[in-house]
Design an enzyme around this catalytic site. Structure first.
Site, PDB file in Angstrom:
ATOM      1  N   LYS A 107       0.756  -1.129   0.154  1.00  0.00           N
ATOM      2  CA  LYS A 107       0.078   0.086   0.094  1.00  0.00           C
ATOM      3  C   LYS A 107       0.907   1.241   0.137  1.00  0.00           C
ATOM      4  CE  LYS A 107      -4.474   0.066   1.007  1.00  0.00           C
ATOM      5  NZ  LYS A 107      -5.653  -0.480   0.093  1.00  0.00           N
ATOM      6  N   GLY A 220     -20.437   6.929  -2.015  1.00  0.00           N
ATOM      7  CA  GLY A 220     -19.384   7.308  -2.853  1.00  0.00           C
ATOM      8  C   GLY A 220     -19.535   6.038  -3.922  1.00  0.00           C
ATOM      9  N   ASN A 221     -18.367   5.941  -4.691  1.00  0.00           N
ATOM     10  CA  ASN A 221     -18.220   4.777  -5.662  1.00  0.00           C
ATOM     11  C   ASN A 221     -18.764   3.360  -5.316  1.00  0.00           C
ATOM     12  OD1 ASN A 221     -16.583   2.797  -7.320  1.00  0.00           O
ATOM     13  ND2 ASN A 221     -16.600   4.598  -8.711  1.00  0.00           N
ATOM     14  N   ALA A 222     -18.146   2.759  -4.214  1.00  0.00           N
ATOM     15  CA  ALA A 222     -18.424   1.322  -3.792  1.00  0.00           C
ATOM     16  C   ALA A 222     -19.981   1.371  -3.204  1.00  0.00           C
ATOM     17  CB  ALA A 222     -17.406   0.889  -2.627  1.00  0.00           C
ATOM     18  N   GLY A 223     -20.337   2.475  -2.486  1.00  0.00           N
ATOM     19  CA  GLY A 223     -21.675   2.437  -1.943  1.00  0.00           C
ATOM     20  C   GLY A 223     -22.759   2.465  -3.142  1.00  0.00           C
TER      21      GLY A 223
HETATM   22  N1  GLU Z   1      -7.140  -0.168  -2.987  1.00  0.00           N
HETATM   23  C1  GLU Z   1      -8.100  -1.551  -3.422  1.00  0.00           C
HETATM   24  C2  GLU Z   1      -7.842  -2.185  -2.102  1.00  0.00           C
HETATM   25  O1  GLU Z   1      -7.628  -1.754  -1.034  1.00  0.00           O
HETATM   26  C3  GLU Z   1      -7.381  -2.154  -4.594  1.00  0.00           C
HETATM   27  C4  GLU Z   1      -6.080  -2.518  -4.563  1.00  0.00           C
HETATM   28  C5  GLU Z   1      -5.540  -3.121  -5.751  1.00  0.00           C
HETATM   29  O2  GLU Z   1      -6.416  -3.202  -6.977  1.00  0.00           O
HETATM   30  O3  GLU Z   1      -4.769  -3.404  -6.054  1.00  0.00           O
HETATM   31  O4  GLU Z   1      -8.154  -3.421  -2.128  1.00  0.00           O
END
Ligand code: GLU
Length: 451
Positions: A107, A220-223
């Site tokens: 990350k 937002g997007n996911a919701g």
């Molecule tokens: N940020 C997203 C997650 O936390 C996607 C990560 C990715 O596609 O590598 O799962």
């Protein structure tokens, strides 16, 4: 004596400790999993449009490589700090194992309010970020993707800068790219779709019949996608919320109308849910109280939104965590004691990274998969993972899917580490990269990476 404030990373350490004792984990492996394999820290200074300079702290963390190259998003947010990035990278190790992709967890992030920057300033910041992390990533090393406040635009700038630095195309290096630059079909709604499959498996397990009522915290997007996909399946969205408050409609919202009200045609959120007219006449507090009684509660906003007080009031059959870490540790304990099932974030939101791994394969082979192939790739594992976690829960008599998920993932990662051995080699490195400055003249300070 006041207890030191628990950091985000402490949450991970607590979960790890629990699984280490359940699995009777080898002490060396336990020790290694407590620290990230690599942490890159740096600073990017950009020339602003008005000729002044501004600096931003940047991070990239690779938690563990035993199962494969690390993979995970890049967050642009003022809350980004070392502890948060390390926590999120560790959780990506769990997520990537559960969704069964050959990747460890990574990350990254920048401590920035990107909305205070112009497009050109954002572009310079993205290019600077790549100049900091380029020596430590690679399609077979570590792959950044989108996360909070990043998307196709950021990935496109990342890709362009990286390819200039290495002097060749590298579409497998970043995922979540725009389609024309090698993005994958189906990446956009993959997170929500994955959560839908996980929810459907939970609905079956709990023998919930017929259409269910759903409350979504955060639009937002996911919701928004989750609301769309669940209403297409005949379920009833009775509550949604955003920063402006909570709205409720007993009869269920007409999804298409609600979406068209809140979003413009480009998918940008332009209106607050509280201004939506077709709702029951309630105060935000009354609406919130009712939302906690929906059959399914779907937090899709930010960390720690469900605290102990809320956890005591929730009577939903289950919670599906589309957001990262929406339950506080205390709330989590209360929910499991009260028998409210939780589909934990690192599984529920695993659809995005599952499709990222498909995008990476397409990049490595310079291929484009048809939508159907991507969809099958996503659905098969999201459903199967539910049963894998359920089995582990049964086997170790665990009280929640969260514990089962961590135990499942740690067991797999530990097995990979055991096969590799090499415990005499040092482990865990932090690299401080000197400040990188990006000028309006992009060529100034640019360098080519030796490959
Ligand atoms: N940020 C997203 C997650 O936390 C996607 C990560 C990715 O596609 O590598 O799962």
């Amino acid at each position: 004596m006041s207890a030191a404030k628990r950091t985000a990373y402490d949450k991970y350490l607590a979960l790890l400790e629990k699984s280490a004792s359940i699995l009777n984990l080898d002490p060396v492996i336990y020790q290694r999993l407590q620290i990230p394999e690599l942490l890159v820290r740096g600073e990017v200074t950009i020339e602003m449009d008005d000729g002044s300079f501004k600096s931003f702290k940047v991070f990239r963390c690779q938690h563990n490589h035993a199962r494969g190259p690390t993979q995970g998003g890049t967050r642009f947010d003022l809350a980004v700090c070392e502890s948060e990035v390390k926590f999120l990278a560790a959780m990506m190790s769990m997520k990537n194992t559960i969704v069964d992709i050959r990747h460890g967890g990574g990350k990254g992030g920048i401590c920035v309010d990107k909305f205070a920057l112009s497009m050109k300033e954002r572009e310079r910041l993205c290019r600077g970020y790549i100049r900091v992390i380029a020596p430590y990533i690679g399609p077979r090393v570590d792959g950044p993707a989108p996360d909070v406040n990043t998307g196709g635009a950021e990935m496109a700038w990342f890709l362009d800068e990286y390819e200039r630095m290495i002097g060749e195309h590298a579409p497998a290096q970043f995922t979540g790219k725009p389609l024309v630059l090698g993005g994958s079909l189906g990446r956009g709604d993959a997170t929500a779709l994955g959560a839908v499959y996980a929810s459907e498996e939970m609905i079956k397990k709990l023998q919930m019949r017929g259409p269910q009522t759903i409350a979504i915290q955060g639009f937002g997007n996911a919701g928004d996608f989750y609301a769309k996909l669940m209403s297409e399946r005949g379920h009833k969205i009775v509550s949604v919320s955003d920063r402006s408050g909570v709205i409720y409609k007993k009869a269920g919202f007409e999804y298409a109308d609600l979406h068209a009200f809140c979003y413009d045609t480009k998918g940008t959120k332009v209106r607050k849910v509280s201004d939506y007219p077709h709702k029951d006449n309630l105060t935000s507090e009354e609406a919130e109280l009712l939302s906690l009684k929906a059959d399914i509660f779907a937090p899709a906003a930010f960390e720690d939104k469900i605290d102990a007080e809320m956890a005591r009031k929730i009577t939903s059959k289950f919670i599906v965590e589309l957001a990262n870490g929406p339950c506080t540790e205390e709330a989590d304990e209360i929910l499991s004691a009260r028998g409210v099932e939780v589909i934990p974030d690192f599984y529920a939101s695993g659809g995005g990274v599952r499709v990222s791994s498909a995008e990476k394969v397409q990049g490595l082979e310079n291929q484009k998969w048809p939508a159907k192939r991507v969809a099958e790739w996503l659905e098969s594992r999201m459903r199967e993972a539910f049963h894998d976690l359920d089995k582990v829960r049964e086997q170790y008599k665990l009280k929640s899917f969260r514990e089962a998920g961590i135990v499942y993932a740690v067991r797999e990662i530990a097995e990979a580490m055991t096969w590799r051995g090499g415990f005499e080699y040092p482990y865990g490195k932090t690299i401080d990269v000197p400040t990188v400055t990006v000028y309006k003249d992009l060529n100034r300070g640019f360098y080519k990476l030796e490959q």
